[in-house]
Design a protein around this motif. Sequence first.
Motif, PDB file in Angstrom:
ATOM      1  N   LEU A 656     -10.278  17.811  -4.771  1.00 44.41           N
ATOM      2  CA  LEU A 656     -11.484  17.292  -5.434  1.00 44.41           C
ATOM      3  C   LEU A 656     -12.119  16.182  -4.603  1.00 44.41           C
ATOM      4  CD1 LEU A 656     -10.357  17.187  -9.180  1.00 44.41           C
ATOM      5  CD2 LEU A 656     -12.085  18.689  -8.153  1.00 44.41           C
ATOM      6  N   ALA A 657     -11.280  15.361  -3.944  1.00 47.43           N
ATOM      7  CA  ALA A 657     -11.813  14.318  -3.066  1.00 47.43           C
ATOM      8  C   ALA A 657     -12.479  14.934  -1.840  1.00 47.43           C
ATOM      9  CB  ALA A 657     -10.704  13.364  -2.650  1.00 47.43           C
ATOM     10  N   VAL A 658     -11.875  16.015  -1.284  1.00 51.73           N
ATOM     11  CA  VAL A 658     -12.490  16.708  -0.145  1.00 51.73           C
ATOM     12  C   VAL A 658     -13.852  17.262  -0.540  1.00 51.73           C
ATOM     13  CG1 VAL A 658     -12.286  18.688   1.387  1.00 51.73           C
ATOM     14  CG2 VAL A 658     -10.295  17.235   0.967  1.00 51.73           C
ATOM     15  N   ALA A 659     -13.912  17.891  -1.735  1.00 52.58           N
ATOM     16  CA  ALA A 659     -15.194  18.415  -2.208  1.00 52.58           C
ATOM     17  C   ALA A 659     -16.195  17.283  -2.425  1.00 52.58           C
ATOM     18  CB  ALA A 659     -14.986  19.195  -3.501  1.00 52.58           C
ATOM     19  N   GLY A 660     -15.704  16.153  -2.935  1.00 56.33           N
ATOM     20  CA  GLY A 660     -16.595  15.011  -3.118  1.00 56.33           C
ATOM     21  C   GLY A 660     -17.156  14.500  -1.808  1.00 56.33           C
ATOM     22  N   ILE A 661     -16.324  14.485  -0.756  1.00 58.88           N
ATOM     23  CA  ILE A 661     -16.810  14.043   0.560  1.00 58.88           C
ATOM     24  C   ILE A 661     -17.847  15.015   1.101  1.00 58.88           C
ATOM     25  CG2 ILE A 661     -16.110  13.717   2.960  1.00 58.88           C
ATOM     26  CD1 ILE A 661     -13.487  12.575   1.931  1.00 58.88           C
ATOM     27  N   ALA A 662     -17.619  16.333   0.897  1.00 59.77           N
ATOM     28  CA  ALA A 662     -18.595  17.319   1.355  1.00 59.77           C
ATOM     29  C   ALA A 662     -19.933  17.124   0.647  1.00 59.77           C
ATOM     30  CB  ALA A 662     -18.060  18.733   1.119  1.00 59.77           C
ATOM     31  N   VAL A 663     -19.890  16.931  -0.671  1.00 59.40           N
ATOM     32  CA  VAL A 663     -21.123  16.689  -1.426  1.00 59.40           C
ATOM     33  C   VAL A 663     -21.764  15.371  -1.000  1.00 59.40           C
ATOM     34  CG1 VAL A 663     -22.032  16.230  -3.739  1.00 59.40           C
ATOM     35  CG2 VAL A 663     -20.417  18.099  -3.381  1.00 59.40           C
ATOM     36  N   THR A 664     -20.930  14.377  -0.716  1.00 60.27           N
ATOM     37  CA  THR A 664     -21.462  13.090  -0.247  1.00 60.27           C
ATOM     38  C   THR A 664     -22.255  13.255   1.039  1.00 60.27           C
ATOM     39  OG1 THR A 664     -19.675  11.834  -1.280  1.00 60.27           O
ATOM     40  CG2 THR A 664     -20.817  10.791   0.555  1.00 60.27           C
ATOM     41  N   GLY A 665     -21.698  14.019   1.977  1.00 63.31           N
ATOM     42  CA  GLY A 665     -22.415  14.241   3.228  1.00 63.31           C
ATOM     43  C   GLY A 665     -23.736  14.934   3.011  1.00 63.31           C
ATOM     44  N   VAL A 666     -23.742  15.961   2.148  1.00 62.07           N
ATOM     45  CA  VAL A 666     -24.986  16.698   1.881  1.00 62.07           C
ATOM     46  C   VAL A 666     -26.022  15.788   1.229  1.00 62.07           C
ATOM     47  CG1 VAL A 666     -25.996  18.580   0.546  1.00 62.07           C
ATOM     48  CG2 VAL A 666     -23.831  18.929   1.742  1.00 62.07           C
ATOM     49  N   LEU A 667     -25.616  15.006   0.218  1.00 60.44           N
ATOM     50  CA  LEU A 667     -26.569  14.151  -0.495  1.00 60.44           C
ATOM     51  C   LEU A 667     -27.033  12.982   0.365  1.00 60.44           C
ATOM     52  CD1 LEU A 667     -25.007  14.123  -4.077  1.00 60.44           C
ATOM     53  CD2 LEU A 667     -27.080  15.287  -3.308  1.00 60.44           C
ATOM     54  N   ASN A 668     -26.125  12.379   1.138  1.00 54.00           N
ATOM     55  CA  ASN A 668     -26.551  11.311   2.057  1.00 54.00           C
ATOM     56  C   ASN A 668     -27.674  11.795   2.957  1.00 54.00           C
ATOM     57  OD1 ASN A 668     -23.308   9.708   2.702  1.00 54.00           O
ATOM     58  ND2 ASN A 668     -24.714   9.531   0.993  1.00 54.00           N
ATOM     59  N   VAL A 669     -27.463  12.959   3.560  1.00 52.91           N
ATOM     60  CA  VAL A 669     -28.432  13.493   4.517  1.00 52.91           C
ATOM     61  C   VAL A 669     -29.700  13.955   3.814  1.00 52.91           C
ATOM     62  CG1 VAL A 669     -28.850  15.377   6.133  1.00 52.91           C
ATOM     63  CG2 VAL A 669     -26.695  14.129   6.218  1.00 52.91           C
ATOM     64  N   THR A 670     -29.546  14.708   2.723  1.00 52.98           N
ATOM     65  CA  THR A 670     -30.704  15.323   2.068  1.00 52.98           C
ATOM     66  C   THR A 670     -31.626  14.287   1.442  1.00 52.98           C
ATOM     67  OG1 THR A 670     -29.379  17.290   1.593  1.00 52.98           O
ATOM     68  CG2 THR A 670     -31.419  17.011   0.354  1.00 52.98           C
ATOM     69  N   VAL A 671     -31.065  13.348   0.695  1.00 53.76           N
ATOM     70  CA  VAL A 671     -31.901  12.360   0.005  1.00 53.76           C
ATOM     71  C   VAL A 671     -32.648  11.498   1.000  1.00 53.76           C
ATOM     72  CG1 VAL A 671     -31.850  10.322  -1.491  1.00 53.76           C
ATOM     73  CG2 VAL A 671     -30.494  12.339  -2.078  1.00 53.76           C
ATOM     74  N   SER A 672     -31.965  10.976   2.007  1.00 54.38           N
ATOM     75  CA  SER A 672     -32.645  10.120   2.990  1.00 54.38           C
ATOM     76  C   SER A 672     -33.689  10.901   3.766  1.00 54.38           C
ATOM     77  CB  SER A 672     -31.620   9.492   3.935  1.00 54.38           C
ATOM     78  OG  SER A 672     -30.904  10.486   4.637  1.00 54.38           O
TER      79      SER A 672
END
Length: 721
Positions: A656-672
Amino acid sequence: MKAQLRSLWRQATWDLNSLLATLEPDAEPAERNLWWVRLVEWLRHAPVREEAGAATETPLPVLRLKLLLQVLEREPAFRERVVELLARTLKDMDATLLLADFGFAPRMAFFSEVGERIQRRLLPGTPETRDLAELFQLVFSAPQDAHWLDAIDEATLARVSTLVVEALTPADAGDAPPGRGPRADAGSRWRTALLDALMFCISQVEATAFSAEVRTRMSRSAQALAPFRQLRRSFESLRELIDRPAPGEVHAASRGEGGTRARATELAQAVSYMRALIDACRRDVATVHEHLEEHGISVDIVFAVQQLQARLDRIERLLECLLSTPRALGDTNACAGEGARAVQRLMVEFAETAQRRRSVRALLARNYSLLARKVVERSAETGEHYITRTRAEYLEMVGRAAGGGAITAITVFVKFLLGGLGLSPFFGGLAAGLNYAVSFVAIQLAHFTLATKQPAMTAPAMAHRLGDVGTDEAVERFVDELAHLTRTQVAGILGNVMVVLPCVWLVQWLAQVTFGAPLVGEAKARYAVDSLSLLGWTPLFAAATGVLLFASSLVAGWAENWFVLHRMGSALRWNPAIRMRLGTSRAQRWSTYLQTHISGFAGNVSLGLMLGLVPAIAVFFGIHFDVRHVTLASGQLGAALGALGWQLVLEPAFWLAVAGIAVTGVLNVTVSFLLAFRLALRSRNLRLRERTRLYAAIRSRLARRPASFLWPPRAPRAQPA
């Protein structure tokens, strides 16, 4: 249906009679002003329903205005009281304040105007005033007022003009000699107000144009200010010509129509010359924007220039009204319709201005557009360095990101160390922010990269290519750039994550072997794993962190604009004290270096401080917020692996933490990226007219060559000679 309309119309007439019955011309000024507010409210909020307007395109307030005029023509007592009230209002209040100053900031400072607009929006107005501009803004306060004022037909306008002329005419003017009758006297008072307003506007134009901050930013030829110097002289000549006795007043029989035509020709020439000067002033003022585009944007200067341009526009509107007055043309009966129509256009403009002056958002958008554009342009220039197009550049980006990941590994351990010091929320956030800032600056100085900083910089570079997507080739080029950008982000994230996680785990293992315990204990490691879970607040925190990444790019662009605007590069290079202390060659090197890297330093320091302080500030307001940065989160997971051992991978919490990191990377990049891309589009006033074609081309590329968004294609082999 007709019976219903007649009933509603009778109700409107009864309401009007009740309103007119409350009119007291001898009342206190505040009561008189309040009656005008109630009258326009009656015009605006008619009880006549939509069915009444279904058969006509005339706005309901105009229909109500016609009803008012009918009642006044039918009831002389009511008409006399309305005329008396109008006369007292125009006598007590100076129309020049409305004509010359309405819509303009009292001080040529942007933030002062922001404060006044906020105050105007929050604080209620009062009819107890002798300022006609304040009363106008109180009376015409609805957004639809400009529309129905513009829809008044000429016949109705003429009837309203008759009321105004009666109000401006002295009670004993009936026995006046020829050329000095009621219309001449009313026109004289109106003409004086217009001339005074023109004089005030020209004085403000001169003051702004002659100010150092505006004049020094004009082009070299415009700095002579020749048209501004001549504008006042031309106005004085025009005023002397208008104040000269009219042909109908002196020797009317001998001069007749020929004298009137000669006067009109002379007046037209004077006005034409004055308008030519106004156009020349506009051209000179436009050169200020050219200077700002090249040497940096100042919001205060942009605001002052906009006020100057609006004053020039106001002068032209006042000239239109002045030319429409009977006395101006030497004929007391001429151009009454044109005069009323010119005043109507001015009233419509005032009503629109009244709405704009209530809007803080419109002021910010209008005055920050140039600054946003300049920030975006500078970000676009920087962003070009973050886009890889070949395999060699791609591998180089992976290597630079790997270096950034290695430095971030140190940042992760310092973060855990600071968390164990037990500092107060503010000082703990400040310490964490300084830790991040030092790390990011070290990455910059080592010429490494942090993946999540790329999108906010590359988005303006992408938007720059949307200027022409009208052809299939242009669309394909844009899709190519999008593929380049996407795989660059992939390279950056992979480089960061592939190094920071094993580096942190390796340090943990070495500490375990050497000291018998890892640097990060099991309790903190377990908390890190749980906090990174996809099922918690991680997606929301990751999106919020993307906003902070975007904000840091704005700070970077603003800092570079500030550096250029204040000529800090030239000061570092040529300032005598700096040259004496550093030496000539070193001062030049520092100037060149800072001019190139100031945006990077500002962006990295601001991002680090925001990542540390924003959570602490949120805690002060009772809001739970934590940073979710993909590289830092990967380092935290590596620390957890080193503390809890490899058996952690068998637990669902780890994945679940690995999935959270993957989503974090996508949202960091996409939102900015999306925030920066949207700002870039708005700053250039770009419109994606071919959205459907672009989306179709992107989908087609994904279907045909999905790997192109992850890995650069092989370069074509050179053909043998």
